[in-house]
Design a protein around this motif. Structure first.
Motif, short mmCIF file in Angstrom:
data_model
loop_
_atom_site.label_atom_id
_atom_site.label_comp_id
_atom_site.label_asym_id
_atom_site.label_seq_id
_atom_site.Cartn_x
_atom_site.Cartn_y
_atom_site.Cartn_z
N VAL A 132 0.85 -1.19 0.00
CA VAL A 132 0.00 0.00 0.00
C VAL A 132 0.88 1.24 0.00
O VAL A 132 1.81 1.36 0.81
CB VAL A 132 -0.99 -0.01 1.19
CG1 VAL A 132 -0.29 0.05 2.54
CG2 VAL A 132 -2.00 1.12 1.05
N GLU A 133 0.57 2.14 -0.93
CA GLU A 133 1.34 3.38 -1.07
C GLU A 133 0.39 4.52 -1.41
O GLU A 133 -0.08 4.59 -2.55
CB GLU A 133 2.33 3.27 -2.24
CG GLU A 133 3.47 2.34 -2.04
CD GLU A 133 4.59 2.69 -3.01
OE1 GLU A 133 5.72 2.83 -2.54
OE2 GLU A 133 4.33 2.84 -4.22
N PRO A 134 0.11 5.42 -0.47
CA PRO A 134 -0.68 6.60 -0.84
C PRO A 134 0.14 7.46 -1.80
O PRO A 134 1.23 7.93 -1.43
CB PRO A 134 -0.89 7.31 0.50
CG PRO A 134 -0.54 6.32 1.55
CD PRO A 134 0.45 5.38 0.95
N THR A 142 7.82 12.06 3.99
CA THR A 142 6.86 11.91 5.11
C THR A 142 6.32 10.49 5.07
O THR A 142 5.63 10.11 4.12
CB THR A 142 5.69 12.90 4.97
OG1 THR A 142 6.21 14.22 4.96
CG2 THR A 142 4.70 12.74 6.11
N PRO A 143 6.67 9.67 6.06
CA PRO A 143 6.31 8.25 5.99
C PRO A 143 4.83 7.99 6.20
O PRO A 143 4.20 8.61 7.07
CB PRO A 143 7.13 7.61 7.11
CG PRO A 143 7.36 8.72 8.09
CD PRO A 143 7.44 9.98 7.28
N VAL A 144 4.31 7.08 5.40
CA VAL A 144 2.89 6.71 5.54
C VAL A 144 2.61 6.20 6.95
O VAL A 144 1.54 6.43 7.51
CB VAL A 144 2.52 5.65 4.47
CG1 VAL A 144 3.41 4.42 4.55
CG2 VAL A 144 1.06 5.25 4.59
N SER A 145 3.60 5.53 7.54
CA SER A 145 3.41 4.96 8.89
C SER A 145 3.16 6.05 9.93
O SER A 145 2.58 5.79 10.99
CB SER A 145 4.62 4.12 9.27
OG SER A 145 5.81 4.81 9.00
N LYS A 146 3.59 7.29 9.64
CA LYS A 146 3.33 8.39 10.58
C LYS A 146 2.18 9.27 10.08
O LYS A 146 1.32 9.68 10.86
CB LYS A 146 4.58 9.28 10.70
CG LYS A 146 5.55 8.81 11.75
CD LYS A 146 6.57 9.90 12.05
CE LYS A 146 7.73 9.33 12.84
NZ LYS A 146 9.01 9.90 12.43
N VAL A 164 1.46 -7.75 3.70
CA VAL A 164 1.36 -6.36 3.25
C VAL A 164 2.69 -5.65 3.48
O VAL A 164 3.25 -5.71 4.57
CB VAL A 164 0.24 -5.62 4.03
CG1 VAL A 164 0.21 -4.14 3.66
CG2 VAL A 164 -1.11 -6.26 3.76
N LEU A 165 3.17 -4.97 2.45
CA LEU A 165 4.27 -4.02 2.60
C LEU A 165 3.66 -2.63 2.58
O LEU A 165 2.55 -2.44 2.05
CB LEU A 165 5.27 -4.12 1.45
CG LEU A 165 6.22 -5.34 1.44
CD1 LEU A 165 5.50 -6.59 0.95
CD2 LEU A 165 7.43 -5.06 0.54
N CYS A 166 4.36 -1.66 3.15
CA CYS A 166 3.89 -0.29 2.99
C CYS A 166 5.02 0.55 2.42
O CYS A 166 6.20 0.24 2.58
CB CYS A 166 3.32 0.28 4.28
SG CYS A 166 4.53 0.62 5.56
N GLY A 167 4.64 1.59 1.71
CA GLY A 167 5.63 2.44 1.08
C GLY A 167 5.15 3.86 1.00
O GLY A 167 3.98 4.14 1.26
N ALA A 168 6.05 4.73 0.63
CA ALA A 168 5.87 6.17 0.48
C ALA A 168 6.50 6.89 1.67
O ALA A 168 6.03 6.76 2.81
CB ALA A 168 4.42 6.59 0.32
N GLY A 169 7.57 7.59 1.39
CA GLY A 169 8.20 8.43 2.39
C GLY A 169 9.02 7.71 3.44
O GLY A 169 9.46 8.32 4.42
#
Ligand SMILES: O=C[C@H](O)COP(=O)(O)O
Length: 211
Positions: A132-134, A142-146, A164-169
Motif C-alpha cells: 500500500v502506497e498513498p 513523510t512516511p505513511v506509517s506516521k 502487506v508491505l507499505c511504502g511512500a516516504g
C-alpha cells in the motif's frame, strides 16, 4: 521485514546501490532487494543482491514489441516483480495477466495499491504480497506509517492474510519499526536510498533497528 528498494528511473548508480544492498543484507541478515530499470536487471543480479523487476507485461512469447517478458526478466536474474506501481498503473485484466505471466516465469509478486479498498481487490488476485502506497506521500520523505497509520492497519485487515508491505516516504529506521508495529511485513522505498548522498549510510541506518 523485507526491504525492497525501487530505483525507479532515478539517475543513481544501480550497481553501486545493488552492491551496497548485497553487503548490508549479508552483514545484517535483513532481506533486502533492489528493483532497477529492466535494462540493468542482469548487471544488478550479478552483484548477488536479490533482484526484482519493476514490472512485467501480461504477455507470453510472441509478437509483443516493447513489452517486458516475464521469462526475460527471470533469465536476467530477477526473482520477483512489482506490479501496478502507482507510477505504472495497470487495468485489472492486465494485473491478472501480469500475475499469471510472473507465476509462469517463477517470479515472486507484489501488487501495489493506493488504499485499503484497492488492497482488498488486489489480494483477491492472489499475489504473493501487496503493497500500500498513498500516491500523495511518494517521494515526500513523510512516511505513511506516521502521516496516516490507519492506511497501513486497514490494509493489513483488508488483505485477509496476504502479506502487506507499505511504502511512500520511508527513509529511517524509525519508519521501518513503525511500519512493522502497524503489521506491515516489509517496506517499499525509493528516494530514501536512491537519492541519498550516501546510500550506504542511508541503508545501514534504515535497517539498523532490525539488524
Ligand atoms: O516504490 C517506491 C515508492 O513509490 C516509494 O517511493 P519513496 O520512497 O521515494 O517515497
Amino acid at each position: 521485514m523485507f526491504v525492497l528498494i525501487n530505483l525507479k528511473a532515478y539517475p543513481c548508480d544501480p550497481i553501486d546501490i545493488a552492491s551496497i544492498a548485497a553487503e548490508v543484507a549479508a552483514n545484517t541478515g535483513v532481506r533486502i532487494a533492489v528493483a532497477p530499470q529492466a535494462a540493468d536487471l542482469a548487471a544488478v543480479a550479478e552483484t548477488g543482491v536479490e533482484t526484482w523487476a519493476q514490472h512485467v507485461s501480461s504477455i507470453e512469447h510472441g509478437s509483443h514489441t516493447g513489452s517486458t517478458l516475464a521469462e526475460a526478466a527471470s533469465r536476467a536474474g530477477a526473482e520477483g516483480t512489482l506490479l501496478n506501481h502507482s507510477e505504472h498503473r495497470l487495468r485489472l485484466a492486465d494485473i491478472d495477466g501480469s500475475l499469471r505471466a510472473a507465476e509462469r516465469a517463477g517470479l515472486e509478486t507484489i501488487v501495489c495499491a493506493n488504499n485499503p479498498k484497492q488492497i482488498a481487490a488486489a489480494s483477491r488476485l492472489d499475489p504473493d504480497s501487496v503493497a500500500v502506497e498513498p500516491p500523495e506521500l511518494i517521494g515526500t520523505g513523510t512516511p505513511v506509517s506516521k502521516a496516516d497509520p490507519d492506511i497501513v492497519t486497514d490494509s493489513v485487515d483488508a488483505a485477509s492474510g496476504t502479506p502487506v508491505l507499505c511504502g511512500a516516504g520511508i527513509s529511517t529506521g524509525e519508519d521501518l519499526v513503525a511500519a512493522s508495529d502497524l503489521g506491515a511485513e516489509g517496506v517499499l522505498l525509493a528516494s530514501g536510498v536512491a537519492k541519498a548522498d550516501d546510500p550506504r549510510t542511508a541503508l545501514e541506518s534504515l535497517v539498523d533497528p532490525i539488524a
